[in-house]
Write a protein that holds these residues in place. Structure first.
Motif, PDB file in Angstrom:
ATOM      1  N   SER A   1       0.813  -1.135   0.029  1.00  0.00           N
ATOM      2  CA  SER A   1       0.017  -0.232   0.026  1.00  0.00           C
ATOM      3  C   SER A   1       0.901   1.363   0.011  1.00  0.00           C
ATOM      4  N   GLY A   2       0.402   2.417  -0.224  1.00  0.00           N
ATOM      5  CA  GLY A   2       1.109   3.654  -0.288  1.00  0.00           C
ATOM      6  C   GLY A   2       0.440   4.687  -1.308  1.00  0.00           C
ATOM      7  N   ARG A   3       1.127   5.775  -1.276  1.00  0.00           N
ATOM      8  CA  ARG A   3       0.564   6.843  -2.442  1.00  0.00           C
ATOM      9  C   ARG A   3       1.317   6.877  -3.500  1.00  0.00           C
ATOM     10  N   PHE A   4       0.700   6.459  -4.662  1.00  0.00           N
ATOM     11  CA  PHE A   4       1.173   6.255  -5.884  1.00  0.00           C
ATOM     12  C   PHE A   4       0.474   7.068  -7.062  1.00  0.00           C
ATOM     13  N   THR A   5       1.143   7.487  -8.226  1.00  0.00           N
ATOM     14  CA  THR A   5       0.864   8.142  -9.271  1.00  0.00           C
ATOM     15  C   THR A   5      -0.386   6.973  -9.956  1.00  0.00           C
ATOM     16  N   ALA A   6      -1.413   7.412 -10.398  1.00  0.00           N
ATOM     17  CA  ALA A   6      -2.385   6.686 -11.016  1.00  0.00           C
ATOM     18  C   ALA A   6      -3.156   7.219 -12.206  1.00  0.00           C
ATOM     19  N   LEU A   7      -3.412   6.345 -13.340  1.00  0.00           N
ATOM     20  CA  LEU A   7      -4.185   6.707 -14.454  1.00  0.00           C
ATOM     21  C   LEU A   7      -5.749   6.388 -13.731  1.00  0.00           C
ATOM     22  N   ARG A   8      -6.206   7.354 -13.610  1.00  0.00           N
ATOM     23  CA  ARG A   8      -7.776   7.122 -13.037  1.00  0.00           C
ATOM     24  C   ARG A   8      -8.826   7.387 -14.166  1.00  0.00           C
ATOM     25  N   ILE A   9      -9.659   6.155 -14.222  1.00  0.00           N
ATOM     26  CA  ILE A   9     -10.755   6.285 -15.219  1.00  0.00           C
ATOM     27  C   ILE A   9     -12.044   6.206 -14.431  1.00  0.00           C
ATOM     28  N   GLU A  10     -12.838   7.406 -14.171  1.00  0.00           N
ATOM     29  CA  GLU A  10     -13.692   7.368 -13.265  1.00  0.00           C
ATOM     30  C   GLU A  10     -15.137   7.178 -14.226  1.00  0.00           C
ATOM     31  N   LEU A  11     -15.897   6.276 -13.924  1.00  0.00           N
ATOM     32  CA  LEU A  11     -17.059   6.065 -14.554  1.00  0.00           C
ATOM     33  C   LEU A  11     -18.302   6.387 -13.800  1.00  0.00           C
ATOM     34  N   GLY A  12     -19.109   7.395 -14.572  1.00  0.00           N
ATOM     35  CA  GLY A  12     -20.308   8.098 -13.666  1.00  0.00           C
ATOM     36  C   GLY A  12     -19.989   8.851 -12.253  1.00  0.00           C
ATOM     37  N   SER A  13     -20.639   8.495 -11.341  1.00  0.00           N
ATOM     38  CA  SER A  13     -20.192   9.090  -9.892  1.00  0.00           C
ATOM     39  C   SER A  13     -18.880   8.819  -9.692  1.00  0.00           C
ATOM     40  N   GLY A  14     -18.489   7.540  -9.825  1.00  0.00           N
ATOM     41  CA  GLY A  14     -17.161   6.988  -9.357  1.00  0.00           C
ATOM     42  C   GLY A  14     -17.355   6.385  -7.856  1.00  0.00           C
ATOM     43  N   LYS A  15     -18.603   6.309  -7.650  1.00  0.00           N
ATOM     44  CA  LYS A  15     -18.725   5.967  -6.102  1.00  0.00           C
ATOM     45  C   LYS A  15     -18.829   4.328  -5.697  1.00  0.00           C
ATOM     46  N   GLY A  16     -18.687   3.746  -6.921  1.00  0.00           N
ATOM     47  CA  GLY A  16     -18.745   2.188  -6.852  1.00  0.00           C
ATOM     48  C   GLY A  16     -17.585   1.632  -6.344  1.00  0.00           C
ATOM     49  N   LYS A  17     -17.560   0.304  -6.258  1.00  0.00           N
ATOM     50  CA  LYS A  17     -16.185  -0.335  -5.848  1.00  0.00           C
ATOM     51  C   LYS A  17     -15.379   0.038  -7.046  1.00  0.00           C
ATOM     52  N   ASN A  18     -13.863  -0.100  -6.769  1.00  0.00           N
ATOM     53  CA  ASN A  18     -13.089   0.130  -7.744  1.00  0.00           C
ATOM     54  C   ASN A  18     -12.336  -0.749  -8.234  1.00  0.00           C
ATOM     55  N   TRP A  19     -11.727  -0.858  -9.249  1.00  0.00           N
ATOM     56  CA  TRP A  19     -10.736  -1.965  -9.822  1.00  0.00           C
ATOM     57  C   TRP A  19      -9.341  -1.320  -9.978  1.00  0.00           C
ATOM     58  N   TRP A  20      -8.154  -1.966  -9.755  1.00  0.00           N
ATOM     59  CA  TRP A  20      -6.976  -1.583  -9.976  1.00  0.00           C
ATOM     60  C   TRP A  20      -5.834  -2.184 -10.002  1.00  0.00           C
ATOM     61  N   CYS A  21      -4.900  -1.719 -10.853  1.00  0.00           N
ATOM     62  CA  CYS A  21      -3.713  -2.776 -11.099  1.00  0.00           C
ATOM     63  C   CYS A  21      -2.703  -1.940 -11.353  1.00  0.00           C
ATOM     64  N   VAL A  22      -1.508  -2.481 -11.750  1.00  0.00           N
ATOM     65  CA  VAL A  22      -0.204  -1.673 -11.964  1.00  0.00           C
ATOM     66  C   VAL A  22      -0.121  -1.620 -13.481  1.00  0.00           C
ATOM     67  N   MET A  23      -0.446  -0.485 -14.167  1.00  0.00           N
ATOM     68  CA  MET A  23      -0.158  -0.057 -15.443  1.00  0.00           C
ATOM     69  C   MET A  23       1.263  -0.297 -15.909  1.00  0.00           C
ATOM     70  N   TYR A  24       2.205   0.382 -15.246  1.00  0.00           N
ATOM     71  CA  TYR A  24       3.589   0.581 -15.337  1.00  0.00           C
ATOM     72  C   TYR A  24       4.233   0.010 -14.146  1.00  0.00           C
ATOM     73  N   PRO A  25       5.174  -0.866 -14.179  1.00  0.00           N
ATOM     74  CA  PRO A  25       5.462  -1.841 -15.397  1.00  0.00           C
ATOM     75  C   PRO A  25       4.426  -2.737 -15.562  1.00  0.00           C
ATOM     76  N   PRO A  26       3.940  -3.245 -16.578  1.00  0.00           N
ATOM     77  CA  PRO A  26       2.650  -3.986 -16.871  1.00  0.00           C
ATOM     78  C   PRO A  26       2.615  -5.264 -15.874  1.00  0.00           C
ATOM     79  N   MET A  27       1.612  -5.041 -14.857  1.00  0.00           N
ATOM     80  CA  MET A  27       1.365  -6.077 -13.910  1.00  0.00           C
ATOM     81  C   MET A  27      -0.087  -6.405 -14.140  1.00  0.00           C
ATOM     82  N   CYS A  28      -0.898  -5.910 -14.904  1.00  0.00           N
ATOM     83  CA  CYS A  28      -2.380  -6.161 -15.088  1.00  0.00           C
ATOM     84  C   CYS A  28      -2.619  -7.440 -15.690  1.00  0.00           C
ATOM     85  N   VAL A  29      -1.489  -8.254 -15.718  1.00  0.00           N
ATOM     86  CA  VAL A  29      -1.614  -9.657 -16.860  1.00  0.00           C
ATOM     87  C   VAL A  29      -1.128 -10.700 -15.689  1.00  0.00           C
TER      88      VAL A  29
END
Length: 210
Positions: free
Chosen positions: A133-161
């Motif tokens: 855990s920690g404070r990281f830079t993120a590419l945030r894609i907010e859908l609608g109100s953005g108040k629902g459960k979120n999904w996240w992974c690591v875009m760089y280096p590629p770890m969403c696979v």
């Protein structure tokens, strides 16, 4: 008798202070290693419009489209600065992909795309790798109100696979090395607690450990 009680309290305080000192001494090197990753990683963060089954499904569909159609953008980036520049340069691409998925599924929601500093207070496991855990830079894609459960992974280096398809890098090797710490599960849990505390008090305490 009174003097004896006072001595006992003093000794107890001294003992507790010693325990805290030992914990801090053992914890801080591990936390410092975890914190150094904040300068190396770009996360992908997709909060859904709500927790409804439909909104959660749309969130996953947007995720799949982003990874399939835009994941290649980070294949040749060498560090976080390059990854951030690549993300900032292609914000419209990420937004267009998300909006297309929504339109194809007759979903009337807004899409907001940005690069932000976010506090991730949960430890995330990627097969053999553990992202603290920690404070990281993120590419945030907010859908609608953005108040629902979120999904996240690591875009760089590629770890969403799957871990088996990840390239071995200095960062993935650093993540693997964190598991070599004694009682690493407790250490990761301690990082979570510490990050939650920092998030609550909302201070620049992240600068305490260089």
């Amino acid at each position: 008798m009174k003097s004896s009680k006072n001595i006992s309290k003093f000794e107890l305080a001294l003992f507790l202070g010693l325990i805290i000192s030992v914990i801090i001494t053992c914890f801080m090197p591990f936390y410092s290693e975890c914190k150094s990753l904040q300068n190396d990683v770009l996360r992908l963060h997709i909060p859904a419009n709500s927790d409804s089954a439909e909104d959660q499904q749309i969130k996953l569909m947007v995720r799949d489209a982003i990874l399939d159609e835009a994941g290649y953008l980070f294949e040749n980036t060498a560090n976080l600065d390059e990854a951030k520049k690549q993300a900032e340069k292609n914000l419209d691409i990420f937004k267009n992909i998300a909006e297309r998925v929504l339109a194809e599924n007759n979903v009337n929601q807004t899409v907001k795309v940005s690069i932000e500093e976010n506090t991730f207070v949960d430890t995330r496991t990627y097969d053999k790798l553990i992202m603290p855990s920690g404070r990281f830079t993120a590419l945030r894609i907010e859908l609608g109100s953005g108040k629902g459960k979120n999904w996240w992974c690591v875009m760089y280096p590629p770890m969403c696979v799957d871990c088996c398809s990840m390239k071995s890098t200095d960062i993935t090797n650093k993540l693997l090395s964190l598991k070599d710490y004694p009682n690493y599960k407790m250490a990761f849990a301690s990082v979570e607690i510490f990050e939650r505390f920092l998030n609550i008090i909302n201070t620049p305490a992240y600068k305490l450990i260089k």
